[in-house]
Design a protein around this motif. Structure first.
Motif, PDB file in Angstrom:
ATOM      1  N   PRO A 144       0.866  -1.331   0.065  1.00 13.19           N
ATOM      2  CA  PRO A 144      -0.047  -0.086  -0.066  1.00 13.19           C
ATOM      3  C   PRO A 144       0.765   1.258  -0.014  1.00 13.19           C
ATOM      4  CG  PRO A 144      -0.894  -1.505   1.469  1.00 13.19           C
ATOM      5  CD  PRO A 144       0.631  -2.075   1.271  1.00 13.19           C
ATOM      6  N   TYR A 145       1.907   1.345   0.686  1.00 15.29           N
ATOM      7  CA  TYR A 145       2.976   2.449   0.765  1.00 15.29           C
ATOM      8  C   TYR A 145       3.626   2.749  -0.567  1.00 15.29           C
ATOM      9  CZ  TYR A 145       6.230   5.528   2.343  1.00 15.29           C
ATOM     10  OH  TYR A 145       7.242   6.739   2.589  1.00 15.29           O
ATOM     11  N   ALA A 146       3.720   1.545  -1.214  1.00 15.68           N
ATOM     12  CA  ALA A 146       4.665   1.528  -2.570  1.00 15.68           C
ATOM     13  C   ALA A 146       3.782   1.971  -3.993  1.00 15.68           C
ATOM     14  CB  ALA A 146       5.309   0.373  -2.868  1.00 15.68           C
ATOM     15  N   LEU A 147       2.136   1.978  -3.646  1.00 19.71           N
ATOM     16  CA  LEU A 147       1.499   2.167  -4.792  1.00 19.71           C
ATOM     17  C   LEU A 147       1.350   3.668  -5.081  1.00 19.71           C
ATOM     18  CD1 LEU A 147      -1.391  -0.532  -4.157  1.00 19.71           C
ATOM     19  CD2 LEU A 147       0.143  -0.429  -6.225  1.00 19.71           C
ATOM     20  N   PRO A 148       1.308   4.103  -6.019  1.00 19.17           N
ATOM     21  CA  PRO A 148       0.859   5.716  -6.302  1.00 19.17           C
ATOM     22  C   PRO A 148      -0.638   5.815  -5.793  1.00 19.17           C
ATOM     23  CG  PRO A 148       1.537   4.582  -8.526  1.00 19.17           C
ATOM     24  CD  PRO A 148       1.266   3.574  -7.548  1.00 19.17           C
ATOM     25  N   VAL A 149      -0.763   7.287  -5.133  1.00 21.61           N
ATOM     26  CA  VAL A 149      -2.069   7.539  -4.452  1.00 21.61           C
ATOM     27  C   VAL A 149      -3.116   7.555  -5.249  1.00 21.61           C
ATOM     28  CG1 VAL A 149      -2.727   9.519  -3.172  1.00 21.61           C
ATOM     29  CG2 VAL A 149      -0.354   8.886  -2.842  1.00 21.61           C
ATOM     30  N   TYR A 150      -2.805   7.823  -6.591  1.00 18.90           N
ATOM     31  CA  TYR A 150      -4.237   7.802  -7.515  1.00 18.90           C
ATOM     32  C   TYR A 150      -4.736   6.402  -7.737  1.00 18.90           C
ATOM     33  CZ  TYR A 150      -7.242   8.898 -11.256  1.00 18.90           C
ATOM     34  OH  TYR A 150      -8.416   8.988 -11.953  1.00 18.90           O
ATOM     35  N   ALA A 151      -3.831   5.628  -8.055  1.00 16.56           N
ATOM     36  CA  ALA A 151      -4.187   4.211  -8.311  1.00 16.56           C
ATOM     37  C   ALA A 151      -4.629   3.255  -7.142  1.00 16.56           C
ATOM     38  CB  ALA A 151      -3.078   3.690  -8.862  1.00 16.56           C
ATOM     39  N   ALA A 152      -4.409   3.859  -5.901  1.00 19.13           N
ATOM     40  CA  ALA A 152      -4.521   3.240  -4.659  1.00 19.13           C
ATOM     41  C   ALA A 152      -6.015   3.604  -4.100  1.00 19.13           C
ATOM     42  CB  ALA A 152      -3.667   3.405  -3.333  1.00 19.13           C
ATOM     43  N   VAL A 153      -6.111   4.929  -4.415  1.00 22.30           N
ATOM     44  CA  VAL A 153      -7.490   5.596  -3.769  1.00 22.30           C
ATOM     45  C   VAL A 153      -8.439   5.232  -5.034  1.00 22.30           C
ATOM     46  CG1 VAL A 153      -8.634   7.745  -3.075  1.00 22.30           C
ATOM     47  CG2 VAL A 153      -6.403   7.547  -2.629  1.00 22.30           C
ATOM     48  N   ILE A 154      -8.107   5.557  -6.240  1.00 22.96           N
ATOM     49  CA  ILE A 154      -9.324   5.101  -7.099  1.00 22.96           C
ATOM     50  C   ILE A 154      -9.755   3.925  -7.100  1.00 22.96           C
ATOM     51  CG2 ILE A 154      -7.942   4.329  -9.088  1.00 22.96           C
ATOM     52  CD1 ILE A 154     -10.851   7.004  -9.139  1.00 22.96           C
ATOM     53  N   THR A 155      -8.940   2.886  -6.725  1.00 23.30           N
ATOM     54  CA  THR A 155      -9.360   1.149  -6.466  1.00 23.30           C
ATOM     55  C   THR A 155     -10.314   1.189  -5.115  1.00 23.30           C
ATOM     56  OG1 THR A 155      -7.280   0.572  -7.073  1.00 23.30           O
ATOM     57  CG2 THR A 155      -8.549  -1.051  -6.034  1.00 23.30           C
ATOM     58  N   TRP A 156     -10.123   1.968  -4.275  1.00 17.05           N
ATOM     59  CA  TRP A 156     -10.998   2.249  -3.343  1.00 17.05           C
ATOM     60  C   TRP A 156     -12.513   2.720  -3.504  1.00 17.05           C
ATOM     61  CZ3 TRP A 156     -11.169  -0.366   1.516  1.00 17.05           C
ATOM     62  CH2 TRP A 156     -10.201  -0.857   2.080  1.00 17.05           C
ATOM     63  N   VAL A 157     -12.538   3.682  -4.429  1.00 14.64           N
ATOM     64  CA  VAL A 157     -13.479   4.387  -4.942  1.00 14.64           C
ATOM     65  C   VAL A 157     -14.497   3.357  -5.636  1.00 14.64           C
ATOM     66  CG1 VAL A 157     -14.500   5.906  -6.624  1.00 14.64           C
ATOM     67  CG2 VAL A 157     -12.422   6.572  -5.279  1.00 14.64           C
ATOM     68  N   PHE A 158     -13.975   2.443  -6.475  1.00 14.84           N
ATOM     69  CA  PHE A 158     -14.681   1.290  -6.844  1.00 14.84           C
ATOM     70  C   PHE A 158     -15.089   0.407  -5.842  1.00 14.84           C
ATOM     71  CE2 PHE A 158     -12.286   2.561 -10.598  1.00 14.84           C
ATOM     72  CZ  PHE A 158     -13.350   2.856 -11.626  1.00 14.84           C
ATOM     73  N   MET A 159     -14.289   0.239  -4.802  1.00 16.05           N
ATOM     74  CA  MET A 159     -14.809  -0.744  -3.680  1.00 16.05           C
ATOM     75  C   MET A 159     -15.750  -0.447  -2.999  1.00 16.05           C
ATOM     76  SD  MET A 159     -10.889  -2.234  -2.662  1.00 16.05           S
ATOM     77  CE  MET A 159     -11.445  -3.194  -1.326  1.00 16.05           C
ATOM     78  N   PHE A 160     -15.962   1.094  -2.803  1.00 18.01           N
ATOM     79  CA  PHE A 160     -17.091   1.686  -2.113  1.00 18.01           C
ATOM     80  C   PHE A 160     -18.377   1.947  -2.735  1.00 18.01           C
ATOM     81  CE2 PHE A 160     -13.424   3.174   0.935  1.00 18.01           C
ATOM     82  CZ  PHE A 160     -13.869   2.303   2.132  1.00 18.01           C
ATOM     83  N   GLN A 161     -18.295   1.630  -3.993  1.00 16.79           N
ATOM     84  CA  GLN A 161     -19.516   1.840  -4.668  1.00 16.79           C
ATOM     85  C   GLN A 161     -20.797   1.482  -4.049  1.00 16.79           C
ATOM     86  OE1 GLN A 161     -19.918   3.935  -7.449  1.00 16.79           O
ATOM     87  NE2 GLN A 161     -17.604   4.452  -7.036  1.00 16.79           N
ATOM     88  N   HIS A 162     -21.797   1.888  -4.497  1.00 14.45           N
ATOM     89  CA  HIS A 162     -23.197   1.477  -3.622  1.00 14.45           C
ATOM     90  C   HIS A 162     -23.659   0.181  -4.071  1.00 14.45           C
ATOM     91  CE1 HIS A 162     -27.501   1.484  -3.004  1.00 14.45           C
ATOM     92  NE2 HIS A 162     -27.140   1.769  -1.513  1.00 14.45           N
ATOM     93  N   ASP A 163     -23.900   0.317  -5.447  1.00 11.08           N
ATOM     94  CA  ASP A 163     -24.625  -1.215  -6.030  1.00 11.08           C
ATOM     95  C   ASP A 163     -23.648  -2.410  -6.197  1.00 11.08           C
ATOM     96  OD1 ASP A 163     -26.849   0.341  -6.122  1.00 11.08           O
ATOM     97  OD2 ASP A 163     -26.454   1.242  -8.123  1.00 11.08           O
ATOM     98  N   ASN A 164     -22.490  -2.022  -6.887  1.00  7.77           N
ATOM     99  CA  ASN A 164     -21.452  -3.044  -7.278  1.00  7.77           C
ATOM    100  C   ASN A 164     -20.255  -3.241  -6.646  1.00  7.77           C
ATOM    101  OD1 ASN A 164     -20.810  -0.926  -8.663  1.00  7.77           O
ATOM    102  ND2 ASN A 164     -20.826  -1.806 -10.623  1.00  7.77           N
ATOM    103  N   GLY A 165     -20.093  -2.349  -5.406  1.00  7.70           N
ATOM    104  CA  GLY A 165     -18.835  -2.237  -4.736  1.00  7.70           C
ATOM    105  C   GLY A 165     -18.498  -3.563  -3.775  1.00  7.70           C
ATOM    106  N   LEU A 166     -17.129  -3.846  -3.572  1.00  5.07           N
ATOM    107  CA  LEU A 166     -16.640  -5.101  -2.950  1.00  5.07           C
ATOM    108  C   LEU A 166     -17.008  -4.768  -1.393  1.00  5.07           C
ATOM    109  CD1 LEU A 166     -15.180  -7.639  -2.929  1.00  5.07           C
ATOM    110  CD2 LEU A 166     -13.137  -6.393  -2.635  1.00  5.07           C
ATOM    111  N   VAL A 167     -16.973  -3.672  -1.135  1.00  8.07           N
ATOM    112  CA  VAL A 167     -17.279  -3.529   0.470  1.00  8.07           C
ATOM    113  C   VAL A 167     -18.874  -3.985   0.847  1.00  8.07           C
ATOM    114  CG1 VAL A 167     -17.300  -1.929   2.203  1.00  8.07           C
ATOM    115  CG2 VAL A 167     -15.527  -1.632   0.700  1.00  8.07           C
TER     116      VAL A 167
END
Length: 329
Positions: A144-167
Motif C-alpha cells: 500500500p505504501y509503494a502504490l501511487p496515491v491515485y491508483a490506490a485511492v481510485i481502487t477504493w472508490v470502486f470498492m466503496f460503490q453502492h451497487d456493485n462495490g466489494l465492500v
C-alpha cells in the motif's frame, strides 16, 4: 659548513608552527566551504519550490484577490486583515464552515495517526523474529505504501460503490452485517471511508520505521528478560516501547503533519465537493480558493493552517525534548 646550515634552517622552517600553518590555509578554506557549496543547489531549489510560493501566498492573503484580478494579481486592492477576520469569524458562514472543517480534520488526524502507529508497531513486533515467509510478509505489507496515491485511492472508490462495490458485497451480501447496502462516499459514512483509506495507505510507513528502529535494540535484553520470567507483553512494555521512544517521537510528528495536510486522498476519493462529514481542511481551503474564486480568503486560511502546524510542532518538540533530558542525565 654551508650545506649543513641550510639543512638546519630548512628543518627549523618546517618545524615552526607558522610555516606549517601558512600553505595549508587555502586547503582548509576549501574543505570548510565545500559542504556549503554542495548544499547551494539544494538551497536554491528549496527557495524556488517552497519558500517563494509561501511568501507569495502570504502576500496574497492581504489582498482582495478574486477572479477579476487573477490575470494580474499584483493589481488587486489591499485588504489588510479583512481576509483573516472573515476566516476567524465563527459566527459567520465562512468562519463556521472553516471551524467545522478544522474539528473534522483534528478527529480524522488523531484516529488515523493512532491506528497507523498501532498497526505498524504491532506488525513490526510480530515480524521481528525470524521465521519462514517473513520476507514475503514484509514485502506484502509495504505494497500500500509503494502504490501511487491515485491508483490506490481510485481502487477504493470502486470498492466503496453502492451497487456493485466489494465492500457492500462482503458486508451485506455475504456476511449480512447490514440491512441494506450503505452509501460510503456520501453522508456520515464518508468519514469512515476516508479513515479506512488513510490508515490502509499510511500504516506501512509506520511499520517500516518501527521495523528499522527494532534493529537497534540488542537481542541480549530480550534474552535476559526471558530468563527472568518476563513474557512477551512485559518485554514489549519494558524493553521495546521505551527503546523505540525516540523513533516514535519522530514517527508521530511526521504522520501528524502528513495526515493533517493530506489533500490527495480526499480529493481523489470524493472529488472537488467533499461531504460535510469528511470535509478536511485541505479540501476546504481548495474549495474556498478555486471553487468560489476567492483566493485572498483561501490564502488567509492557508496561512492560519501554517501557523497552527508551526505552533503544534513547536510545542510537541519542546515537550518531547524535556522528556528526553532526564534519561540522558
Amino acid at each position: 659548513m654551508t650545506a649543513p646550515a641550510s639543512t638546519a634552517e630548512a628543518a627549523a622552517r618546517k618545524s615552526s608552527p607558522g610555516a606549517a600553518r601558512g600553505p595549508r590555509r587555502p586547503g582548509r578554506i576549501r574543505r570548510v566551504g565545500l559542504p556549503y557549496l554542495l548544499l547551494l543547489p539544494a538551497v536554491l531549489l528549496e527557495l524556488l519550490v517552497h519558500l517563494v510560493p509561501m511568501v507569495i501566498g502570504i502576500v496574497m492573503s492581504f489582498k482582495e484577490l478574486t477572479q477579476f484580478y487573477i490575470r494580474d494579481w499584483g493589481t488587486a486592492p489591499w485588504a489588510g486583515l479583512d481576509n483573516y477576520k472573515v476566516s476567524v469569524d465563527f459566527d459567520a458562514p465562512v468562519g463556521a464552515a472553516l471551524l467545522h472543517s478544522f474539528f473534522v480534520t483534528v478527529a480524522f488526524t488523531v484516529l488515523s495517526v493512532g491506528l497507523c502507529w498501532l498497526l505498524g508497531t504491532a506488525a513490526a513486533i510480530c515480524l521481528q523474529d525470524t521465521f519462514r515467509g517473513r520476507g514475503l510478509l514484509r514485502a506484502l505489507f509495504l505494497v500500500p505504501y509503494a502504490l501511487p496515491v491515485y491508483a490506490a485511492v481510485i481502487t477504493w472508490v470502486f470498492m466503496f460503490q453502492h451497487d456493485n462495490g466489494l465492500v457492500n458485497h462482503v458486508l451485506h451480501d455475504q456476511l449480512g452485517l447490514t440491512d441494506k447496502p450503505s452509501f460510503w462516499l456520501i453522508g456520515d459514512n464518508s468519514f469512515f471511508a476516508l479513515l479506512t483509506v488513510s490508515v490502509w495507505k499510511g500504516w506501512p510507513f509506520a511499520f517500516l520505521i518501527v521495523m528499522a528502529g527494532l534493529q537497534n535494540i540488542p537481542r541480549e535484553l530480550y534474552e535476559a528478560a526471558a530468563l527472568d520470567g518476563a513474557g512477551m507483553i512485559q518485554q514489549v512494555r519494558r524493553i521495546t516501547l521505551p527503546s523505540l521512544r525516540p523513533v516514535n517521537q519522530v514517527l508521530v510528528l511526521v504522520l501528524f503533519l502528513w495526515t493533517f495536510n493530506d489533500f490527495n486522498t480526499p480529493f481523489v476519493l470524493f472529488g472537488k465537493a467533499a461531504p460535510e462529514a469528511a470535509d478536511l481542511i485541505s479540501v476546504h481551503i481548495y474549495q474556498a480558493s478555486f471553487v468560489t474564486w476567492n483566493f485572498g480568503t483561501g490564502s488567509a486560511m492557508s496561512v492560519l493552517l501554517l501557523l497552527f502546524l508551526l505552533v503544534v510542532t513547536g510545542v510537541y518538540l519542546v515537550l518531547t525534548s524535556r522528556r528526553r533530558r532526564p534519561s540522558h542525565a
